[in-house]
Design a protein around this motif. Structure first.
Motif, short mmCIF file in Angstrom:
data_model
loop_
_atom_site.label_atom_id
_atom_site.label_comp_id
_atom_site.label_asym_id
_atom_site.label_seq_id
_atom_site.Cartn_x
_atom_site.Cartn_y
_atom_site.Cartn_z
N LEU A 34 -74.79 -81.89 -10.08
CA LEU A 34 -73.47 -81.25 -10.03
C LEU A 34 -72.87 -81.36 -8.64
CD1 LEU A 34 -74.37 -78.04 -12.03
CD2 LEU A 34 -73.42 -80.18 -12.93
N VAL A 35 -71.57 -81.19 -8.57
CA VAL A 35 -70.85 -81.22 -7.29
C VAL A 35 -70.78 -79.81 -6.74
CG1 VAL A 35 -68.67 -81.72 -6.15
CG2 VAL A 35 -69.49 -83.22 -8.00
N PHE A 36 -71.33 -79.62 -5.55
CA PHE A 36 -71.22 -78.34 -4.84
C PHE A 36 -69.92 -78.36 -4.03
CE2 PHE A 36 -75.56 -78.06 -6.03
CZ PHE A 36 -75.96 -76.74 -5.90
N ASN A 37 -69.10 -77.33 -4.21
CA ASN A 37 -67.84 -77.22 -3.47
C ASN A 37 -67.98 -76.18 -2.37
OD1 ASN A 37 -66.23 -79.03 -5.12
ND2 ASN A 37 -66.41 -77.48 -6.72
N ALA A 38 -67.40 -76.45 -1.22
CA ALA A 38 -67.45 -75.52 -0.10
C ALA A 38 -66.32 -74.51 -0.21
CB ALA A 38 -67.34 -76.27 1.22
#
Length: 264
Positions: free
Chosen positions: A58-62
């Motif tokens: 998955l894409v981790f968003n900041a």
């Protein structure tokens, strides 16, 4: 469960003592009488590894306007507070489906922690809004560069949302992946936020160390499979981690009617 009276003062904590989750310890945590609760072996190493493995595709968003960088999978009220409630709830269904697909391939820590609270006699549910439905709850989060000194308290930050009506706010965190070292501790101060502390706000969430001068503190070491709960209206920060620090977490709030709600 009932909130502590405003007349109850924060007591001097018993340092280096951790408490298991019981009806009594939960009441004491809500009343600021103890610093933290540790649920040892809440999840097995295999369960944590499965949940962690699911997150790696998955894409981790900041978080925006937050330094040092904190990354997560899932949505938070904090992010949408300056956008709109409607936009947050538009994202709830998508985020919940993704979270539930991760659970299906691993296990459901959110339902497990809610059941632990029920075993303590608490009435629990996911937070909700009459016009929109249930909130999202449950982040997979990386805090590897540490945090600033801060608090998390919805009555201050989320005016106009159901969560702003809580009287006490806790967080719970299940640690999924940690590098093999003694860094990445969370430090909690025996110092509760007051409105006057806003003069010490530095940016979107951090505060000057002035607010915790000469206050007692406790630092706890995370371990894979353990859950830590603490009162987030106490000032706290996370030390930088020399490596990986991946966890599953959400907020917990006590409503005036005694119900306990979960949200992110």
């Amino acid at each position: 469960m009932t909130a502590a009276s405003n007349q109850i003062k924060s007591t001097l904590w018993e340092k280096n003592q951790e408490y298991p989750l019981t009806a009594e310890s939960l009441r004491k945590l809500i009343e600021h009488r103890i610093p933290l609760i540790r649920i040892k072996d809440f999840a097995t190493p295999e369960e944590c590894e499965k949940l962690y493995a699911q997150s790696q595709s998955l894409v981790f968003n900041a978080y925006e306007d937050v330094t040092p960088k904190i990354e997560k999978v899932g949505i938070t009220v904090f992010e949408y507070n300056s956008v709109s409630k409607a936009n947050y709830f538009q994202e709830v269904e998508r985020a919940s489906k993704l979270r539930d697909s991760i659970f299906a391939a691993s296990f459901n820590p959110l339902e497990r922690i809610m059941e632990k609270f029920r075993e303590c006699g608490a009435k629990v549910r996911i937070a909700s809004e009459p016009e929109y439905g249930s909130y999202y709850a449950g982040l997979i989060r990386k805090i590897e560069n540490g945090t600033q000194l801060h608090i998390d308290f919805a009555p201050l930050e989320q005016s106009g949302w159901e969560v702003c009506t809580i009287t006490t706010q806790l967080s719970w965190t299940l640690y999924l992946k940690l590098s093999d070292n003694d860094s990445g501790k969370t430090c909690i101060y025996d110092r509760r936020w007051t409105p006057e502390d806003e003069q010490y706000k530095l940016d979107s969430y951090g505060y000057s160390d002035t607010v915790i001068a000469d206050k007692d503190a406790i630092a706890f070491q995370p371990y894979v499979g353990d859950v830590l709960l603490f009162n987030t209206s106490n000032f706290h920060y996370v030390e930088p981690m020399n490596g990986q620090r991946v966890a599953f977490t959400s907020m917990i709030g006590l409503l005036p009617n005694g119900e306990i709600i979960f949200w992110s």
